[in-house]
Design a protein around this motif. Sequence first.
Motif, PDB file in Angstrom:
ATOM      1  N   ALA A  63       0.835  -1.206   0.000  1.00  0.00           N
ATOM      2  CA  ALA A  63       0.000   0.000   0.000  1.00  0.00           C
ATOM      3  C   ALA A  63       0.871   1.258   0.000  1.00  0.00           C
ATOM      4  CB  ALA A  63      -0.938  -0.011   1.200  1.00  0.00           C
ATOM      5  N   GLY A  64       1.935   1.240   0.789  1.00  0.00           N
ATOM      6  CA  GLY A  64       2.855   2.373   0.791  1.00  0.00           C
ATOM      7  C   GLY A  64       3.542   2.564  -0.545  1.00  0.00           C
ATOM      8  N   ALA A  65       3.942   1.452  -1.160  1.00  0.00           N
ATOM      9  CA  ALA A  65       4.587   1.534  -2.473  1.00  0.00           C
ATOM     10  C   ALA A  65       3.614   2.059  -3.522  1.00  0.00           C
ATOM     11  CB  ALA A  65       5.120   0.158  -2.880  1.00  0.00           C
ATOM     12  N   CYS A  66       2.345   1.669  -3.414  1.00  0.00           N
ATOM     13  CA  CYS A  66       1.341   2.183  -4.351  1.00  0.00           C
ATOM     14  C   CYS A  66       1.148   3.690  -4.171  1.00  0.00           C
ATOM     15  CB  CYS A  66       0.016   1.450  -4.178  1.00  0.00           C
ATOM     16  SG  CYS A  66       0.013  -0.201  -4.888  1.00  0.00           S
ATOM     17  N   ALA A  67       1.167   4.158  -2.927  1.00  0.00           N
ATOM     18  CA  ALA A  67       1.025   5.595  -2.681  1.00  0.00           C
ATOM     19  C   ALA A  67       2.220   6.361  -3.252  1.00  0.00           C
ATOM     20  CB  ALA A  67       0.886   5.857  -1.189  1.00  0.00           C
ATOM     21  N   LEU A  68       3.412   5.830  -3.046  1.00  0.00           N
ATOM     22  CA  LEU A  68       4.601   6.473  -3.615  1.00  0.00           C
ATOM     23  C   LEU A  68       4.564   6.428  -5.138  1.00  0.00           C
ATOM     24  CD1 LEU A  68       7.437   5.237  -1.227  1.00  0.00           C
ATOM     25  CD2 LEU A  68       6.522   7.557  -1.461  1.00  0.00           C
ATOM     26  N   ALA A  69       4.106   5.302  -5.686  1.00  0.00           N
ATOM     27  CA  ALA A  69       4.001   5.187  -7.142  1.00  0.00           C
ATOM     28  C   ALA A  69       2.981   6.170  -7.696  1.00  0.00           C
ATOM     29  CB  ALA A  69       3.628   3.762  -7.528  1.00  0.00           C
ATOM     30  N   ALA A  70       1.890   6.386  -6.972  1.00  0.00           N
ATOM     31  CA  ALA A  70       0.876   7.342  -7.421  1.00  0.00           C
ATOM     32  C   ALA A  70       1.477   8.740  -7.508  1.00  0.00           C
ATOM     33  CB  ALA A  70      -0.320   7.326  -6.475  1.00  0.00           C
ATOM     34  N   ALA A  71       2.239   9.111  -6.490  1.00  0.00           N
ATOM     35  CA  ALA A  71       2.878  10.427  -6.502  1.00  0.00           C
ATOM     36  C   ALA A  71       3.939  10.516  -7.602  1.00  0.00           C
ATOM     37  CB  ALA A  71       3.501  10.719  -5.142  1.00  0.00           C
ATOM     38  N   GLY A  72       4.724   9.464  -7.747  1.00  0.00           N
ATOM     39  CA  GLY A  72       5.746   9.458  -8.794  1.00  0.00           C
ATOM     40  C   GLY A  72       5.150   9.497 -10.191  1.00  0.00           C
ATOM     41  N   CYS A  73       4.070   8.772 -10.385  1.00  0.00           N
ATOM     42  CA  CYS A  73       3.413   8.785 -11.698  1.00  0.00           C
ATOM     43  C   CYS A  73       2.766  10.128 -11.978  1.00  0.00           C
ATOM     44  CB  CYS A  73       2.388   7.661 -11.781  1.00  0.00           C
ATOM     45  SG  CYS A  73       3.151   6.032 -11.852  1.00  0.00           S
ATOM     46  N   LEU A  74       2.296  10.794 -10.931  1.00  0.00           N
ATOM     47  CA  LEU A  74       1.751  12.138 -11.108  1.00  0.00           C
ATOM     48  C   LEU A  74       2.851  13.083 -11.592  1.00  0.00           C
ATOM     49  CD1 LEU A  74      -0.678  14.046 -10.758  1.00  0.00           C
ATOM     50  CD2 LEU A  74       0.135  14.462  -8.442  1.00  0.00           C
ATOM     51  N   LEU A  75       4.023  12.978 -10.988  1.00  0.00           N
ATOM     52  CA  LEU A  75       5.141  13.813 -11.427  1.00  0.00           C
ATOM     53  C   LEU A  75       5.578  13.460 -12.846  1.00  0.00           C
ATOM     54  CD1 LEU A  75       7.295  13.909  -8.175  1.00  0.00           C
ATOM     55  CD2 LEU A  75       5.863  15.733  -9.133  1.00  0.00           C
ATOM     56  N   GLY A  76       5.587  12.163 -13.161  1.00  0.00           N
ATOM     57  CA  GLY A  76       5.989  11.744 -14.503  1.00  0.00           C
ATOM     58  C   GLY A  76       4.988  12.133 -15.578  1.00  0.00           C
ATOM     59  N   ALA A  77       3.710  12.086 -15.248  1.00  0.00           N
ATOM     60  CA  ALA A  77       2.676  12.388 -16.241  1.00  0.00           C
ATOM     61  C   ALA A  77       2.479  13.886 -16.427  1.00  0.00           C
ATOM     62  CB  ALA A  77       1.358  11.745 -15.819  1.00  0.00           C
ATOM     63  N   ARG A  78       2.966  14.698 -15.495  1.00  0.00           N
ATOM     64  CA  ARG A  78       2.732  16.150 -15.565  1.00  0.00           C
ATOM     65  C   ARG A  78       3.259  16.781 -16.846  1.00  0.00           C
ATOM     66  NH1 ARG A  78       1.249  19.355 -11.152  1.00  0.00           N
ATOM     67  NH2 ARG A  78       2.359  21.062 -12.142  1.00  0.00           N
ATOM     68  N   ARG A  79       4.284  16.202 -17.422  1.00  0.00           N
ATOM     69  CA  ARG A  79       4.821  16.803 -18.655  1.00  0.00           C
ATOM     70  C   ARG A  79       3.848  16.672 -19.819  1.00  0.00           C
ATOM     71  NH1 ARG A  79       7.467  12.448 -21.611  1.00  0.00           N
ATOM     72  NH2 ARG A  79       7.551  10.652 -20.235  1.00  0.00           N
ATOM     73  N   ARG A  80       2.872  15.771 -19.690  1.00  0.00           N
ATOM     74  CA  ARG A  80       1.865  15.594 -20.737  1.00  0.00           C
ATOM     75  C   ARG A  80       0.526  16.250 -20.390  1.00  0.00           C
ATOM     76  NH1 ARG A  80       2.334  10.184 -23.977  1.00  0.00           N
ATOM     77  NH2 ARG A  80       4.566  10.142 -24.255  1.00  0.00           N
ATOM     78  N   PHE A  81       0.444  16.846 -19.225  1.00  0.00           N
ATOM     79  CA  PHE A  81      -0.814  17.454 -18.789  1.00  0.00           C
ATOM     80  C   PHE A  81      -1.198  18.624 -19.689  1.00  0.00           C
ATOM     81  CE2 PHE A  81      -1.211  16.198 -14.036  1.00  0.00           C
ATOM     82  CZ  PHE A  81      -1.317  14.881 -14.406  1.00  0.00           C
ATOM     83  N   GLU A  82      -2.498  18.807 -19.816  1.00  0.00           N
ATOM     84  CA  GLU A  82      -3.022  19.884 -20.633  1.00  0.00           C
ATOM     85  C   GLU A  82      -3.449  21.052 -19.751  1.00  0.00           C
ATOM     86  OE1 GLU A  82      -5.998  18.620 -23.385  1.00  0.00           O
ATOM     87  OE2 GLU A  82      -4.603  17.286 -24.424  1.00  0.00           O
ATOM     88  N   THR A  83      -3.436  22.228 -20.343  1.00  0.00           N
ATOM     89  CA  THR A  83      -3.847  23.446 -19.651  1.00  0.00           C
ATOM     90  C   THR A  83      -5.275  23.802 -20.054  1.00  0.00           C
ATOM     91  OG1 THR A  83      -3.024  24.855 -21.420  1.00  0.00           O
ATOM     92  CG2 THR A  83      -1.462  24.282 -19.650  1.00  0.00           C
ATOM     93  N   VAL A  84      -5.811  24.835 -19.435  1.00  0.00           N
ATOM     94  CA  VAL A  84      -7.161  25.291 -19.781  1.00  0.00           C
ATOM     95  C   VAL A  84      -7.201  25.735 -21.238  1.00  0.00           C
ATOM     96  CG1 VAL A  84      -8.924  27.022 -19.256  1.00  0.00           C
ATOM     97  CG2 VAL A  84      -7.692  25.909 -17.408  1.00  0.00           C
ATOM     98  N   ARG A  85      -6.131  26.342 -21.690  1.00  0.00           N
ATOM     99  CA  ARG A  85      -6.070  26.750 -23.106  1.00  0.00           C
ATOM    100  C   ARG A  85      -6.173  25.536 -24.022  1.00  0.00           C
ATOM    101  NH1 ARG A  85      -4.740  31.355 -25.782  1.00  0.00           N
ATOM    102  NH2 ARG A  85      -3.848  31.133 -27.839  1.00  0.00           N
ATOM    103  N   ASP A  86      -5.504  24.442 -23.671  1.00  0.00           N
ATOM    104  CA  ASP A  86      -5.621  23.216 -24.465  1.00  0.00           C
ATOM    105  C   ASP A  86      -7.059  22.696 -24.437  1.00  0.00           C
ATOM    106  OD1 ASP A  86      -2.848  23.215 -25.008  1.00  0.00           O
ATOM    107  OD2 ASP A  86      -2.442  22.145 -23.136  1.00  0.00           O
ATOM    108  N   GLY A  87      -7.711  22.829 -23.289  1.00  0.00           N
ATOM    109  CA  GLY A  87      -9.108  22.418 -23.191  1.00  0.00           C
ATOM    110  C   GLY A  87     -10.002  23.264 -24.078  1.00  0.00           C
ATOM    111  N   LEU A  88      -9.724  24.558 -24.152  1.00  0.00           N
ATOM    112  CA  LEU A  88     -10.491  25.418 -25.049  1.00  0.00           C
ATOM    113  C   LEU A  88     -10.301  25.006 -26.505  1.00  0.00           C
ATOM    114  CD1 LEU A  88      -9.858  28.926 -23.422  1.00  0.00           C
ATOM    115  CD2 LEU A  88     -12.012  27.642 -23.463  1.00  0.00           C
ATOM    116  N   VAL A  89      -9.071  24.655 -26.863  1.00  0.00           N
ATOM    117  CA  VAL A  89      -8.803  24.217 -28.235  1.00  0.00           C
ATOM    118  C   VAL A  89      -9.555  22.918 -28.532  1.00  0.00           C
ATOM    119  CG1 VAL A  89      -6.995  23.386 -29.795  1.00  0.00           C
ATOM    120  CG2 VAL A  89      -6.592  25.407 -28.385  1.00  0.00           C
TER     121      VAL A  89
END
Length: 162
Positions: A63-89
């Motif tokens: 469970a602890g490893a999953c929590a750390l993985a969730a945080a790490g994956c959030l940091l890793g996926a952030r480079r692909r995150f979209e902004t509100v401007r992308d949502g408008l497009v």
Amino acid sequence: MNPTPHQNWWTQRARRVCVRVNAGWWLDYFLPTVLVLSVMAAVAVLLARHAGAGAGPVLGMYAGACALAAAGCLLGARRRFETVRDGLVRLEARHGLRSRLTSAEEGVGDWPPPIGAPDDGLAWAWQRSLWHPLVSAALLAAAVLIPVRPAASEAAQVVEEP
């Protein structure tokens, strides 16, 4: 300058689109990681049970490893995150607004009126998303429920002479 009601409506819809897209990116990183962690945890549970220990500490570490993985994956996926401007497009493309939202955001032109039911054009691929957690749960359940005989210590073994 205060935002207009039309601007508020469209930016709220664009934020919702961003949340859905960004959650999809995070899940795309997180679910395979959870599957790998589940395989390792299932093996560790079987080894712990074979050694005579309980599965509880291993599942706690999982469970602890999953929590750390969730945080790490959030940091890793952030480079692909979209902004509100992308949502408008995305909303412009879906509704054929021909750059009216992004130009209104830049101050060129007016915000178009809200439409009846905003369709963002996104759909979840649940079949693709669900198999990771289902396989993970099945592996952990099997590791906990499969009967395992604890290893007998050498001192407890009865030695019979031939």
